[in-house]
Design an enzyme around this catalytic site. Structure first.
Site, PDB file in Angstrom:
ATOM      1  N   ASP A 135      -9.840  -0.485   3.894  1.00 28.99           N
ATOM      2  CA  ASP A 135      -8.901  -1.137   3.880  1.00 28.99           C
ATOM      3  C   ASP A 135      -8.947  -1.814   5.502  1.00 28.99           C
ATOM      4  OD1 ASP A 135      -6.072  -2.136   5.208  1.00 28.99           O
ATOM      5  OD2 ASP A 135      -5.248  -0.294   4.014  1.00 28.99           O
TER       6      ASP A 135
ATOM      7  N   GLU B 254      -1.911  -4.937  -2.049  1.00 28.86           N
ATOM      8  CA  GLU B 254      -1.319  -5.982  -0.945  1.00 28.86           C
ATOM      9  C   GLU B 254      -2.289  -7.466  -2.152  1.00 28.86           C
ATOM     10  OE1 GLU B 254       0.269  -5.795   1.648  1.00 28.86           O
ATOM     11  OE2 GLU B 254       0.224  -3.725   1.349  1.00 28.86           O
TER      12      GLU B 254
ATOM     13  N   ASP C 126      -6.612  -6.659   1.414  1.00 30.84           N
ATOM     14  CA  ASP C 126      -7.348  -7.488   3.349  1.00 30.84           C
ATOM     15  C   ASP C 126      -7.916  -6.727   3.594  1.00 30.84           C
ATOM     16  OD1 ASP C 126      -6.009  -5.326   4.215  1.00 30.84           O
ATOM     17  OD2 ASP C 126      -3.751  -5.595   4.798  1.00 30.84           O
TER      18      ASP C 126
ATOM     19  N   ASP D  34      -3.654   3.189   8.081  1.00 31.86           N
ATOM     20  CA  ASP D  34      -2.665   2.985   7.088  1.00 31.86           C
ATOM     21  C   ASP D  34      -2.520   5.306   7.992  1.00 31.86           C
ATOM     22  OD1 ASP D  34      -2.348   0.414   6.452  1.00 31.86           O
ATOM     23  OD2 ASP D  34      -2.959   1.387   4.311  1.00 31.86           O
TER      24      ASP D  34
ATOM     25  N   HIS E  21      -6.986  -1.987   7.242  1.00 33.74           N
ATOM     26  CA  HIS E  21      -5.935  -0.789   8.929  1.00 33.74           C
ATOM     27  C   HIS E  21      -5.724   0.398   8.551  1.00 33.74           C
ATOM     28  CE1 HIS E  21      -3.853  -4.412   7.811  1.00 33.74           C
ATOM     29  NE2 HIS E  21      -3.713  -4.625   9.085  1.00 33.74           N
TER      30      HIS E  21
ATOM     31  N   HIS F 109       3.888   0.756   4.168  1.00 31.61           N
ATOM     32  CA  HIS F 109       3.142   0.636   3.826  1.00 31.61           C
ATOM     33  C   HIS F 109       1.687   1.042   4.624  1.00 31.61           C
ATOM     34  CE1 HIS F 109       1.429  -3.726   5.378  1.00 31.61           C
ATOM     35  NE2 HIS F 109       2.792  -3.441   6.539  1.00 31.61           N
TER      36      HIS F 109
ATOM     37  N   HIS G  15       0.905  -1.169   0.048  1.00 38.42           N
ATOM     38  CA  HIS G  15      -0.184  -0.028   0.033  1.00 38.42           C
ATOM     39  C   HIS G  15       0.822   1.200  -0.069  1.00 38.42           C
ATOM     40  CE1 HIS G  15      -4.538   1.134   1.084  1.00 38.42           C
ATOM     41  NE2 HIS G  15      -3.581   1.569  -0.041  1.00 38.42           N
TER      42      HIS G  15
ATOM     43  N   ASP H  43      -7.701  -2.412  -0.376  1.00 34.41           N
ATOM     44  CA  ASP H  43      -6.428  -2.705  -0.366  1.00 34.41           C
ATOM     45  C   ASP H  43      -7.352  -4.423  -0.050  1.00 34.41           C
ATOM     46  OD1 ASP H  43      -5.132  -4.493   1.875  1.00 34.41           O
ATOM     47  OD2 ASP H  43      -4.163  -2.834   2.683  1.00 34.41           O
TER      48      ASP H  43
HETATM   49 MN   LIG Z   1      -3.384  -0.610   3.169  1.00 35.73          MN
END
Ligand SMILES: [Mn+2]
Length: 297
Positions: A122, A269, A226, A126, A124, A139, A99, A224
């Protein structure tokens, strides 16, 4: 609507922002699904700008921002490619790669349109920087960098920053404690998977679009892989359980395209070394088609 169906695909073969190797092979795997041909079959005018990869040799350097120099150099080139796509009247689709590449692509869209909102899908946030990062992996920092919340060195090749009040994260379920404080202080809107469960995906996406679109020219969508549930998308380096369903992910991409002015897209990702039967690469390709409004026959 994607104007005149003009699109530029750019591969970003970056793995230096992540701890898990193999994510630099993501663009190969996603291209192998044949999504570019599918887009052409749907009447899209596609130019494939090839791949941007970091140079060698590579040295990790500062442990609070590993591979900063190499990542910045590659992102400066990705920024130029993304600018070129905009200059040709094409919507840039950046296929990652970890990312960290979004520091390059989003910066280009900001410099072209001056004021854009960002929808960041995402697991997360980030939103770390060199001072609060628990890992030193870049990332985990690009969204913070493009918002002007640091590290500034990651976006030194560009001028404009996003207003965090036009930034929305969807699907987050793994946010570091200091990162969470920083998100709140800067006014970033976060919709967790729990929020999707309680409010419903329709309401979440509606609010995300109105927040990101408010007083901006358009929206950058950064996806992303994930964000998805790892059962559906196992090929990611930092999986977090209980993610988005495929239906929810498709809904986000379709609705952002239909109800806002989409200016650029990242799908990042995808890690083929961790994938199962190419599932994640197939999904990444499918989400690109959704973002662009290409109907598979
Ligand atoms: Mn990310």
């Amino acid at each position: 609507m994607i104007k005149d169906k003009r699109v530029a695909v750019i591969g970003a073969l970056m793995d230096l922002g992540a701890i898990c190797k193999g994510v630099d092979k993501g663009p190969f795997a996603v291209r192998k699904t044949g999504f570019i041909e599918k887009l052409r079959n749907c009447g899209f005018d596609i130019t494939d700008k090839g791949d941007v990869a970091p140079h060698k040799p590579r040295t990790a350097g500062d442990t609070r921002m590993r591979y900063e120099k190499e990542i910045n150099e590659a992102n400066a080139r990705l920024y130029i490619e993304t600018m070129a796509a905009h200059g040709e009247g094409r919507i840039p689709v950046v296929v990652g790669g970890d990312h960290s590449v979004s520091a390059g692509s989003v910066s280009a869209s900001l410099d072209v349109y001056k004021k854009i909102g960002i929808i960041w899908v995402d697991a997360h946030a980030d939103f770390n920087d060199d001072k609060i990062t628990p890992t030193g992996n870049i990332h985990g920092m690009p969204l913070s960098a493009v918002c002007g919340c640091g590290p500034d060195s990651l976006v030194s090749f560009s001028h404009k920053r996003a207003d965090p009040k036009n930034v929305v994260i969807i699907g987050a379920r793994s946010i570091d404690p200091l990162e969470r404080i920083k998100l709140t202080e800067n006014g970033v809107t976060v919709f967790s998977v729990d929020d999707i469960l309680s409010l419903g995906i329709e309401k979440v996406v509606d609010k995300a679009i109105s927040t990101a679109a408010k007083n901006t020219y358009g929206i950058h969508l950064s996806f992303d892989m994930d964000a998805l549930d790892p059962e559906q998308a196992p090929g990611v380096g930092t999986p977090v359980p209980d993610g988005l369903s495929v239906g929810e992910a498709e809904y986000i991409c379709n609705t952002v395209r239909e109800k806002s002015r989409l200016v650029s897209v990242d799908v990042v990702e995808t890690n083929p070394l961790l994938d199962r039967d190419g599932l994640t690469a197939e999904l990444a390709a499918k989400l690109i088609l959704c973002c662009l409004g290409a109907k598979e026959s």
